[in-house]
Design an enzyme around this catalytic site. Sequence first.
Site, PDB file in Angstrom:
ATOM      1  N   ASP A 137      39.944 -55.960   4.352  1.00 41.68           N
ATOM      2  CA  ASP A 137      40.094 -56.894   5.467  1.00 41.68           C
ATOM      3  C   ASP A 137      40.396 -58.326   5.014  1.00 41.68           C
ATOM      4  O   ASP A 137      40.305 -58.652   3.825  1.00 41.68           O
ATOM      5  CB  ASP A 137      38.852 -56.880   6.372  1.00 41.68           C
ATOM      6  CG  ASP A 137      37.542 -56.877   5.588  1.00 41.68           C
ATOM      7  OD1 ASP A 137      37.550 -57.241   4.399  1.00 41.68           O
ATOM      8  OD2 ASP A 137      36.512 -56.522   6.166  1.00 41.68           O
ATOM      9  N   HIS A 178      28.870 -51.932  10.754  1.00 38.77           N
ATOM     10  CA  HIS A 178      30.326 -51.997  10.644  1.00 38.77           C
ATOM     11  C   HIS A 178      30.796 -51.717   9.209  1.00 38.77           C
ATOM     12  O   HIS A 178      30.048 -51.867   8.244  1.00 38.77           O
ATOM     13  CB  HIS A 178      30.902 -53.311  11.198  1.00 38.77           C
ATOM     14  CG  HIS A 178      30.800 -54.505  10.323  1.00 38.77           C
ATOM     15  ND1 HIS A 178      30.629 -55.764  10.817  1.00 38.77           N
ATOM     16  CD2 HIS A 178      30.842 -54.659   8.976  1.00 38.77           C
ATOM     17  CE1 HIS A 178      30.587 -56.631   9.824  1.00 38.77           C
ATOM     18  NE2 HIS A 178      30.712 -55.976   8.690  1.00 38.77           N
ATOM     19  N   ASN A 228      25.146 -54.445  11.445  1.00 34.03           N
ATOM     20  CA  ASN A 228      25.280 -53.687  12.689  1.00 34.03           C
ATOM     21  C   ASN A 228      25.992 -52.348  12.467  1.00 34.03           C
ATOM     22  O   ASN A 228      26.422 -51.701  13.409  1.00 34.03           O
ATOM     23  CB  ASN A 228      26.046 -54.518  13.740  1.00 34.03           C
ATOM     24  CG  ASN A 228      27.463 -54.855  13.290  1.00 34.03           C
ATOM     25  OD1 ASN A 228      27.876 -54.507  12.184  1.00 34.03           O
ATOM     26  ND2 ASN A 228      28.217 -55.527  14.135  1.00 34.03           N
ATOM     27  N   GLU A 275      34.057 -52.923  14.071  1.00 28.46           N
ATOM     28  CA  GLU A 275      32.794 -53.244  14.727  1.00 28.46           C
ATOM     29  C   GLU A 275      32.351 -52.117  15.660  1.00 28.46           C
ATOM     30  O   GLU A 275      33.190 -51.320  16.099  1.00 28.46           O
ATOM     31  CB  GLU A 275      32.968 -54.538  15.547  1.00 28.46           C
ATOM     32  CG  GLU A 275      33.335 -55.765  14.714  1.00 28.46           C
ATOM     33  CD  GLU A 275      32.146 -56.320  13.913  1.00 28.46           C
ATOM     34  OE1 GLU A 275      31.146 -55.603  13.713  1.00 28.46           O
ATOM     35  OE2 GLU A 275      32.223 -57.496  13.488  1.00 28.46           O
TER      36      GLU A 275
HETATM   37  C1  GLP Z   1      31.726 -58.570   6.053  1.00 35.12           C
HETATM   38  C2  GLP Z   1      32.885 -57.730   5.515  1.00 35.12           C
HETATM   39  C3  GLP Z   1      32.462 -56.307   5.216  1.00 35.12           C
HETATM   40  C4  GLP Z   1      31.183 -56.320   4.394  1.00 35.12           C
HETATM   41  C5  GLP Z   1      30.097 -56.947   5.218  1.00 35.12           C
HETATM   42  C6  GLP Z   1      28.748 -56.974   4.518  1.00 35.12           C
HETATM   43  O1  GLP Z   1      31.599 -58.525   7.425  1.00 35.12           O
HETATM   44  N1  GLP Z   1      33.987 -57.681   6.406  1.00 35.12           N
HETATM   45  O2  GLP Z   1      33.506 -55.636   4.537  1.00 35.12           O
HETATM   46  O3  GLP Z   1      30.836 -55.002   4.042  1.00 35.12           O
HETATM   47  O4  GLP Z   1      30.469 -58.292   5.499  1.00 35.12           O
HETATM   48  O5  GLP Z   1      28.705 -58.033   3.628  1.00 35.12           O
HETATM   49  P1  GLP Z   1      27.599 -58.244   2.530  1.00 35.12           P
HETATM   50  O6  GLP Z   1      27.945 -57.295   1.436  1.00 35.12           O
HETATM   51  O7  GLP Z   1      27.737 -59.670   2.128  1.00 35.12           O
HETATM   52  O8  GLP Z   1      26.294 -57.936   3.163  1.00 35.12           O
END
Ligand code: GLP
Length: 257
Positions: free
Chosen positions: A69, A150, A148, A155
């Site tokens: 992303d 995702h 959440n 989402e």
């Molecule tokens: C963001 C990214 C996801 C990632 C998530 C969790 O929203 N788009 O790809 O998995 O955060 O991030 P973290 O690893 O910092 O908890």
Amino acid sequence: MSITVIRMKNHYEVGELTATLIADAIRSKPNLVLGLPTGQTPVPVYYQLRRLYAERLLDCSNVTTFNLDEYFRRGKGDPDSYYTFMHEQLFDHIPFKASYLPNAKPENSEIIPTSQLIPILENECSKYDMKIDEEGGIDIQLVGLGSNGHIGFNEPSPEEISDGTCIVTLAGQTISDNANKFYHGDESKVPKKAISMGMGKIMQAKSIILIANGESKAKAIYDSLRGPITPMVPASLLRLHPDVTFIIDEAAAKLLD
Ligand code: GLP
């Protein structure tokens, strides 16, 4: 259908094991196509891959990567883009054959009104999916997990979630999580839209590794593994994939017992 859950002691060990699995896969298939996430969770994975490369134990020169992303209107030159994050973490240190991120900031996009930018970005999304297909599809897709449930920026949604790469609107929880992580809680600094590889494209990967650590992910891990398979918890859909491994630490696994 086969899902393997591996529990490690802490974040560091999650990274170490995940990097070992990726490095082994690259040694068996030097032209591996690798899907990559951003976030804090993969930071130890990228650290270990850099270490293996520095110790001449890893050659990625035939590996192609695709990121999950990118934030809307961000990209090269923006300190807060996923492009910059990936370069700092990996691409500036290890030479890959090619590394792609969704293009969320086409030329002149800063002066193009959003209504005109949307169709341009939709075209970029289709091109991204075509590029993945041209490369023969993703062999290993590494994913993190939102609090959440995702994946990427897919989402929770009461309806079916997207198939291909698409423009998405971030959930309130995601905006607040990212504001707390990166902007001292200032939600106005977090973009409200992004481009994300769709759930369908993620599910097409030959194998998927989900990594998660910390208590803030315990509920999402529980819902993903023990709750109903539903687009309201995108990671639960991974249970429909034939080859998925969850590598999680004790804190994230806390509600499973
Ligand atoms: C963001 C990214 C996801 C990632 C998530 C969790 O929203 N788009 O790809 O998995 O955060 O991030 P973290 O690893 O910092 O908890």
